[in-house]
Design a protein around this motif. Structure first.
Motif, mmCIF file in Angstrom:
data_model
loop_
_atom_site.group_PDB
_atom_site.id
_atom_site.type_symbol
_atom_site.label_atom_id
_atom_site.label_comp_id
_atom_site.label_asym_id
_atom_site.label_seq_id
_atom_site.Cartn_x
_atom_site.Cartn_y
_atom_site.Cartn_z
ATOM 1 N N ASP A 99 0.601 -1.038 0.285
ATOM 2 C CA ASP A 99 0.113 -0.205 -0.328
ATOM 3 C C ASP A 99 1.152 1.012 0.069
ATOM 4 O O ASP A 99 1.822 1.077 -0.257
ATOM 5 C CB ASP A 99 -1.000 0.002 1.629
ATOM 6 N N SER A 100 0.478 2.277 0.477
ATOM 7 C CA SER A 100 1.355 3.254 0.645
ATOM 8 C C SER A 100 2.651 3.121 2.150
ATOM 9 O O SER A 100 2.330 2.242 2.694
ATOM 10 C CB SER A 100 0.013 4.833 1.185
ATOM 11 N N THR A 101 3.374 4.259 2.067
ATOM 12 C CA THR A 101 3.859 3.892 3.232
ATOM 13 C C THR A 101 3.626 4.300 4.274
ATOM 14 O O THR A 101 3.850 3.344 5.341
ATOM 15 C CB THR A 101 6.123 5.256 2.179
ATOM 16 N N ASP A 132 10.757 13.792 13.391
ATOM 17 C CA ASP A 132 10.202 12.816 11.740
ATOM 18 C C ASP A 132 9.447 12.857 10.873
ATOM 19 O O ASP A 132 8.914 13.961 12.095
ATOM 20 C CB ASP A 132 10.147 11.129 13.186
ATOM 21 N N PHE A 133 8.860 12.383 9.827
ATOM 22 C CA PHE A 133 8.033 12.567 8.910
ATOM 23 C C PHE A 133 6.988 12.558 9.621
ATOM 24 O O PHE A 133 6.673 12.065 10.262
ATOM 25 C CB PHE A 133 8.117 11.693 7.647
ATOM 26 N N PRO A 134 5.674 13.996 9.715
ATOM 27 C CA PRO A 134 4.951 13.154 10.043
ATOM 28 C C PRO A 134 4.121 12.380 10.467
ATOM 29 O O PRO A 134 3.356 12.539 11.084
ATOM 30 C CB PRO A 134 3.578 14.909 8.930
ATOM 31 N N THR A 135 4.118 11.718 9.368
ATOM 32 C CA THR A 135 2.948 10.434 9.261
ATOM 33 C C THR A 135 3.796 9.382 9.782
ATOM 34 O O THR A 135 2.776 9.063 10.765
ATOM 35 C CB THR A 135 3.547 10.147 7.014
ATOM 36 N N ASP A 136 5.124 9.377 10.200
ATOM 37 C CA ASP A 136 5.251 8.541 11.362
ATOM 38 C C ASP A 136 4.826 9.059 12.242
ATOM 39 O O ASP A 136 4.741 8.320 13.080
ATOM 40 C CB ASP A 136 7.685 8.440 10.492
ATOM 41 N N GLY A 232 9.514 1.552 2.074
ATOM 42 C CA GLY A 232 10.002 3.367 1.975
ATOM 43 C C GLY A 232 8.793 3.449 0.780
ATOM 44 O O GLY A 232 8.368 2.230 0.361
ATOM 45 N N CYS A 233 8.844 4.525 0.476
ATOM 46 C CA CYS A 233 8.769 5.289 -1.165
ATOM 47 C C CYS A 233 8.911 4.806 -2.189
ATOM 48 O O CYS A 233 10.487 4.790 -2.037
ATOM 49 C CB CYS A 233 8.847 6.722 -1.027
ATOM 50 N N THR A 234 8.431 4.636 -3.578
ATOM 51 C CA THR A 234 8.530 4.388 -4.535
ATOM 52 C C THR A 234 8.843 5.800 -5.699
ATOM 53 O O THR A 234 9.242 5.515 -7.110
ATOM 54 C CB THR A 234 8.564 3.468 -5.269
ATOM 55 N N TYR A 235 8.086 6.717 -5.417
ATOM 56 C CA TYR A 235 7.849 7.496 -6.317
ATOM 57 C C TYR A 235 8.956 9.185 -5.991
ATOM 58 O O TYR A 235 8.575 9.647 -6.412
ATOM 59 C CB TYR A 235 6.171 8.467 -6.047
ATOM 60 N N LYS A 236 9.799 8.409 -5.162
ATOM 61 C CA LYS A 236 10.761 10.197 -4.611
ATOM 62 C C LYS A 236 12.434 9.172 -5.751
ATOM 63 O O LYS A 236 12.579 9.466 -6.452
ATOM 64 C CB LYS A 236 11.386 9.478 -3.128
ATOM 65 N N TYR A 237 13.114 8.737 -5.042
ATOM 66 C CA TYR A 237 14.424 8.462 -6.085
ATOM 67 C C TYR A 237 14.327 6.776 -6.957
ATOM 68 O O TYR A 237 14.904 6.646 -7.779
ATOM 69 C CB TYR A 237 15.671 8.251 -4.983
HETATM 70 C C1 LIG Z 1 7.327 10.949 1.366
HETATM 71 C C2 LIG Z 1 7.953 10.291 3.063
HETATM 72 C C3 LIG Z 1 6.214 9.462 3.538
HETATM 73 C C4 LIG Z 1 5.082 9.768 2.754
HETATM 74 O O1 LIG Z 1 4.393 8.595 3.417
HETATM 75 P P1 LIG Z 1 3.003 8.793 2.650
HETATM 76 O O2 LIG Z 1 2.071 7.262 2.661
HETATM 77 O O3 LIG Z 1 3.539 7.770 0.808
HETATM 78 O O4 LIG Z 1 2.446 9.771 1.824
HETATM 79 C C5 LIG Z 1 6.980 8.688 4.510
HETATM 80 N N1 LIG Z 1 8.054 9.058 5.774
HETATM 81 C C6 LIG Z 1 9.203 9.573 4.990
HETATM 82 C C7 LIG Z 1 10.354 9.443 5.595
HETATM 83 C C8 LIG Z 1 8.855 10.415 3.779
HETATM 84 O O5 LIG Z 1 9.601 10.791 3.324
#
Ligand SMILES: *Cc1c(COP(=O)(O)O)cnc(C)c1O
Length: 412
Positions: A99-101, A132-136, A232-237
Motif C-alpha cells: 500500500d502507501s508508505t 521524523d516525517f509527520p506521517t511517521d 520505503g517510498c517508490t515515487y522519490k528516488y
Molecule cells: C515521503 C515520506 C513519506 C510519505 O508517506 P506516504 O504514505 O507515501 O504519503 C513517509 N515517510 C517519510 C520519511 C517520507 O519521506
C-alpha cells in the motif's frame, strides 16, 4: 573568481561523470528547467511512457482478467525482489510492493508491537524521533492510543537526526519497537544502519527502518544490518510516479510470527478458496491486504533497470560528488548572503539532499518555482536541494544555486 572556477568544475565533473548519459533517459533532461526535488517526486524515465502505453493496450486491453493469473498476482513480489536486490541488499522473498508508505508503516508497526507485547507485557514503548516525517509521528500516536503503548520521543537537532548516542539513551528493556529514518527528510542526516540496529537489538527491541529518502540513492544493506522491518517510498528516488505504492521488507525470520492488522483476502493463505476465516499466508503475502495497485507499480521498473545497470555504489559516489559540489557552490555564493547549512557537512553522515537555511527561503522557493528552478521548502526556513544522482547534472546544480543566490538577494 570563485564563480568562474565553479562553472569550469561543473563542466569537467559532467564530462568525467560515468553516469552522465543516464540523465538523458529522463523526460525533461533536454530543457533548461532545474529540478532539485527528485527526493520528493522523481522525474519520469522516457521509457515509462511506452511501458505504460504497452501495458494498457497489450496486457490490460489484451489479456483482461487473465492478466491476474498470468503475471499481475506475482508482480508485487517480483518488483519487490528487484528493489531488494538493486537497492536494499535484501535476499529475495523479503520485499513486497504493498500500500502507501503510511499504510505499510502502520501494518508493520502494529504487527511488531503486538508481537512484542504478547511476548513480554512490560515491553510497551515505541521509540521515535521528534523530528521524523509527520506521517511517521502521527501513526505512532494513533497506534499507542489503540494498543495502550507509550511513546518515547527522541529529541534531535533539526540539522541532524537520531544517532547512536541518542538512541542508546532512549531504549531500555521496555522498548518494543524503534522507528528510525535512515535519511532524515529534513536535514538529509544519514543514520548508521548497522550501529543503530545493533543498539535496538541489545535492548531486545525490533527495528522498523523508514527508507523513503534513501532507497535508490544511498546503499541500504538490510540483511547485513540485521534489520527486522523496513518500508520505503517508490515515487522519490525510484521514480515510480505520483502516489506509486511503497515497498515493505520483513526479515525472513519474522515472517512466520508477525501478523498485520489489515486482514484482507490478498493476505490470506489461499486467496481464491474464499474460506470462512482468515488464515495469514506464509511468507510476504501475509503483509498484503487488498488487490495490488498494478497500474501504479509498473513505472518504477524503468528506474530499477537504470539502477541495476549503474549499480548503487556508483549512484552513491555520484550522489556524494553532487552534494559536495552543491556545498562548495553554496559556500561561495550563498554563505556571504547569510545562508546557513542545515545538513551534516561530513558526506559520510549525509544522504542525497542538502538543506539550506535563511529566513527568506519560503519566498525564495515561490520565486524560484516561477523561474522553473524547483527545490522545495521545509520549515523552519529550509530550502531543500534534492540531487537525484541518475537525473541531475553538475551544471544543472550550479545553475540552480546561482538562481537561489539571485532569489535570496531579491527577497532579503
Ligand atoms: C515521503 C515520506 C513519506 C510519505 O508517506 P506516504 O504514505 O507515501 O504519503 C513517509 N515517510 C517519510 C520519511 C517520507 O519521506
Amino acid at each position: 573568481m570563485p564563480h568562474r572556477s565553479l562553472r569550469g568544475d561543473a563542466t569537467r565533473a559532467d564530462a568525467a561523470d560515468p553516469l552522465a548519459a543516464h540523465r538523458d533517459a529522463f523526460v525533461g533532461a533536454e530543457t533548461s528547467l532545474v529540478y532539485f526535488d527528485g527526493n520528493s517526486l522523481g522525474r519520469p524515465p522516457r521509457a515509462t511512457a511506452a511501458r505504460l502505453s504497452r501495458f494498457v493496450s497489450e496486457e490490460w486491453g489484451g489479456r483482461l482478467i487473465r492478466g491476474w493469473d498470468e503475471s499481475w498476482m506475482d508482480l508485487p513480489f517480483a518488483i519487490g525482489d528487484r528493489i531488494g536486490r538493486v537497492a536494499l541488499c535484501a535476499a529475495s522473498g523479503q520485499t513486497v510492493i504493498g500500500d502507501s508508505t503510511t499504510v505499510l508503516l502502520y501494518k508493520l508497526l502494529r504487527a511488531a508491537l503486538d508481537f512484542q507485547m504478547v511476548a513480554d507485557p512490560e515491553r510497551v514503548e515505541i521509540v521515535v524521533g521528534r523530528d521524523d516525517f509527520p506521517t511517521d509521528r502521527y501513526l505512532v500516536e494513533g497506534i499507542a492510543a489503540e494498543r495502550g503503548a507509550r511513546l518515547v520521543w527522541v529529541d534531535v537537532d533539526t540539522t541532524r537526526g537520531v544517532d547512536a548516542d541518542l538512541l542508546d539513551a532512549a531504549v531500555s528493556r521496555r522498548t518494543a519497537v524503534v522507528l528510525l529514518s535512515h535519511v532524515s527528510y529534513r536535514s538529509g542526516f544519514l543514520a548508521d544502519g548497522t550501529e543503530l540496529t545493533a543498539i535496538a537489538h541489545r535492548a531486545g527491541a525490533l527495528v522498523l527502518w523508514d527508507l523513503c529518502h534513501s532507497a535508490g540513492s544511498v546503499p541500504v544493506e538490510l540483511d547485513a544490518w540485521g534489520a527486522d522491518l523496513a518500508v520505503g517510498c517508490t515515487y522519490k528516488y525510484l521514480n515510480g510516479g505520483p502516489g506509486s505504492p511503497a515497498f515493505a521488507y520483513v526479515a525472513e525470520r519474522h515472517q512466520g510470527t508477525l501478523v498485520q492488522p489489515v486482514q484482507g483476502w490478498m493476505g490470506a493463505a489461499d486467496v481464491f478458496s474464499m474460506g470462512p476465516v482468515y488464515r495469514p499466508a506464509d511468507g510476504m503475502r501475509r503483509f498484503l491486504s487488498g488487490t495490488p495497485p498494478v497500474l501504479a507499480m509498473i513505472a518504477m521498473q524503468d528506474t530499477l533497470d537504470l539502477l541495476e545497470e549503474a549499480g548503487i555504489t556508483a549512484v552513491r559516489e555520484k550522489s556524494i560528488a553532487l552534494t559536495e559540489f552543491a556545498l562548495r557552490a553554496s559556500d561561495a555564493l550563498l554563505t556571504p548572503l547569510g545562508v546557513r547549512l542545515a545538513s551534516p557537512r561530513d558526506p559520510a553522515e549525509r544522504g542525497g539532499h542538502v538543506t539550506l537555511s535563511h529566513p527568506a527561503m519560503r519566498a525564495v522557493t515561490a520565486r524560484l518555482w516561477r523561474q522553473d528552478v524547483i527545490p522545495d521548502y521545509r520549515d523552519p526556513h529550509g530550502l531543500r536541494i534534492g540531487l537525484s544522482p541518475l537525473s541531475t547534472s553538475f551544471a544543472e546544480t550550479l545553475t540552480g544555486l546561482e538562481a537561489v543566490a539571485a532569489a535570496v538577494r531579491a527577497e532579503s
